[in-house]
Design a protein around this motif. Structure first.
Motif: not given
Length: 594
Positions: A243, A245, A270-271, A274-275, A303
């Motif tokens: 979360n 980054g 998911g990481g 997200k990045n 995802t």
């Protein structure tokens, strides 16, 4: 009588269907036990489980003098069904009738007060708690701390905490979490250090507090001090790095984990997503399947499918579709929505529509995704037809729905329809238009050639137009050769995006179309003065189950010679079929892109 009561209670607890419940209730009435102090609460509880609270209320209202257990059953049923206001209203009625609550009543009522933000009513319940002698009860105290913390009245929460005679680890956790939720990490840490007992949940709560403040150094330091770490603890830190980054640390924690569950894999995947590490999303998913210790769930598949959509990895997305079907996810609404989105963004709108048709359960996101996908593919009439079906299905549209609808009107050139839908959004559904909706309307008017009306619409907007709106107008000015409005649009874009040279390229192309070469040269100089170059065009193509990036005039690819040779062959083939490229336009654009 007692064995019969016990038998009916057992039957009520085992009821799986409404029919079974009604049959059992009929027998209870025949035996005259429907108002029995032990049976009546169990009937209400059985009615409340399948969220049939209307029926449960009828049963409750027929009881002449319901006992506290019956009231509690109603409170619990309403709370489980998310009818928290009804809990508060019913509690008022309980007080008026002078029925004495117990230690199970107050936690449910206090939680419902917090859920609906009824803090004044919560304070009144607190007064009643004290008068009733339940102020020292651990469960009631815990609920009061949660109530005041959720209302950010942390002083009142701490007062309750301080007055409690017995404080277990759950109460300490609630108080520390209250400080964290109010942003007071220092007080939370002080209390954490004073806690006589610390379980894994309390440690995780404190670690999460630092993560929410993006203080991963302190979070990791505290995590390393934990005497016992479970998989949830590792997942917490893993998610924290993701979360915030820090992909490298996220990967490092994942590799260090002694045990992994599906949430660990989802944290890593998911990481990456997200990045923006989309290739790594696919690689991690492949690794998850190869290792085979943990199986993906619907969140994993969503995802991965979203990454496929963004990369244009159609073949991989199709494979995930087959995997989802063979593993029982074909009826999952979340996976279905992701599949519609993936197929639409990968250009196979027919497959997207097939998935849509196959779904027994559809939510608002399902309708929004297919309507937006059809609009994006120029199938405006089909999109509007589905919008009508959506309304017939009693699904209430939201702002995202209308973005799809307005885009459909844009692709069809239906200005009147667009204006009508825009007004309907406000009048019929009380949706406040956002900048995206205004952008759709300006794009609709501009593409249809109503450039003057588009400018007037921008002037009447209650907010300033953003760069996307002015860029759309600039693009339309090229189609309709309107230099004056193009120059106006560029003036606004220079203010909003002073470092974007692409806007000068667009104006230069308009000048070039009109043969105004001095203005082309002037635009080129202005573009150079920004000090930035236009980013080269980039495309993605799937080859042998991997996605490869290609840039305009790219010579870095290890097979660039073969690629350009093939491209040259394709050009010759096109010429032999009568294709004549507009070299003049291509030349101008390549010069401006340098």
């Amino acid at each position: 009588m007692r064995p019969l009561v016990a038998e009916f209670i057992s039957l009520l607890q085992s009821c799986k269907t409404t029919m079974h419940l009604l049959e059992t209730q009929t027998q209870i009435i025949i035996h005259g036990l429907e108002h029995n102090d032990y049976v009546a609460p169990k009937i209400i509880r059985a009615c409340a489980l399948p969220k049939k609270m209307g029926y449960a209320r009828k049963v409750f209202d027929r009881i002449p003098h319901p006992n506290t257990s019956s009231w509690n059953a109603m409170f619990k049923g309403y709370a489980l069904s998310e009818f928290h206001r009804e809990v508060v209203v019913l509690f008022r009625r309980m007080k008026k009738l002078d029925v004495s609550p117990n230690c199970f009543t107050f936690p449910i009522v206090l939680k419902s007060c917090g859920k609906i933000g009824a803090f004044r009513e919560g304070e009144q319940v607190h007064c009643f708690v004290i008068k009733s002698g339940f102020g020292v009860n651990v469960f009631v105290g815990f609920s009061l701390i949660e109530l005041y913390s959720s209302g950010r009245v942390i002083e009142a929460a701490y007062k309750v905490f301080g007055e409690m005679v017995e404080r277990n680890v759950v109460v300490w956790t609630a108080m520390i979490n209250g400080y964290i939720s109010c942003g007071d990490i220092a007080s939370a840490r002080c209390l954490f250090e004073l806690a006589p007992e610390r379980d894994v949940v309390l440690w995780n709560t404190m670690v999460v507090g630092y993560i929410e403040l993006a203080n991963m150094v302190e979070a990791r330091k505290l995590f390393d001090q934990m005497p016992k770490k479970d998989v949830m603890s590792w997942n917490t830190v893993l998610g924290g790095y993701a979360n915030n980054g820090d992909v490298k640390e996220c990967e490092r924690v994942f590799e260090e984990m002694p045990e992994r569950n599906v949430f660990s894999w989802n944290g890593l995947i998911g990481g990456y997503a997200k990045n923006g590490c989309l290739f790594q999303v696919l690689d991690a998913f492949k690794r998850m399947l190869i290792e085979g210790n943990v199986f993906p769930n619907d969140a994993t598949l969503v995802t991965v499918l979203s990454a496929c959509a963004r990369l244009g990895a159609l073949d991989f997305g199709k494979w995930v579709h087959v995997y989802a079907k063979s593993n029982g996810y074909d009826g999952n609404v979340y996976v279905g929505n992701a599949l519609i989105d993936m197929y639409a963004k990968c250009g196979i709108i027919e497959n997207a529509f097939d998935v849509f048709k196959s779904m027994d359960e559809k939510d608002l996101i399902t309708w929004n995704t297919i309507i937006g996908g059809l609009a994006m593919h120029g199938r405006g009439a089909h999109a509007l037809s589905l919008f009508s079906q959506m309304k017939k299905a009693k699904e209430i549209p939201d702002g995202i729905t209308f973005i799809g609808v307005l885009c459909a009107c844009t692709h069809m050139g239906q200005v009147e329809y667009g204006l009508s839908y825009f007004q309907s959004m406000v009048d019929d559904y009380s949706i406040v238009p956002q900048i995206e909706h205004y952008g759709c309307m300006v794009d609709l008017l501009a593409r249809a050639g109503h450039l003057t009306e588009a400018i007037e619409f921008i002037k009447k907007m209650p907010r300033e137009a953003d760069a996307v709106i002015w860029a759309n107008l600039l693009g339309a000015c090229r189609v309709y050769k309107n230099v004056e409005l193009a120059e106006l649009a560029l003036q606004r874009l220079i203010v909003l995006e002073p470092k974007n040279p692409a806007n000068f390229v667009m104006l230069s192309n308009i000048y070039g179309d009109l043969g105004r070469w001095k203005d082309v040269a002037r635009a080129k100089v202005a573009m150079r003065d920004t000090g930035f170059k236009k980013l080269p065009g980039c495309s993605l193509i799937e080859v042998d189950k991997t996605v490869v990036e290609f840039y305009s005039l790219d010579e870095k690819h290890h097979q660039s010679e073969e690629i350009y040779a093939t491209l040259k062959g394709l050009t010759k083939l096109l010429r032999s079929s009568g294709y004549v490229p507009d070299i003049e336009v291509l030349g101008r654009e390549s010069v401006m892109s340098c």
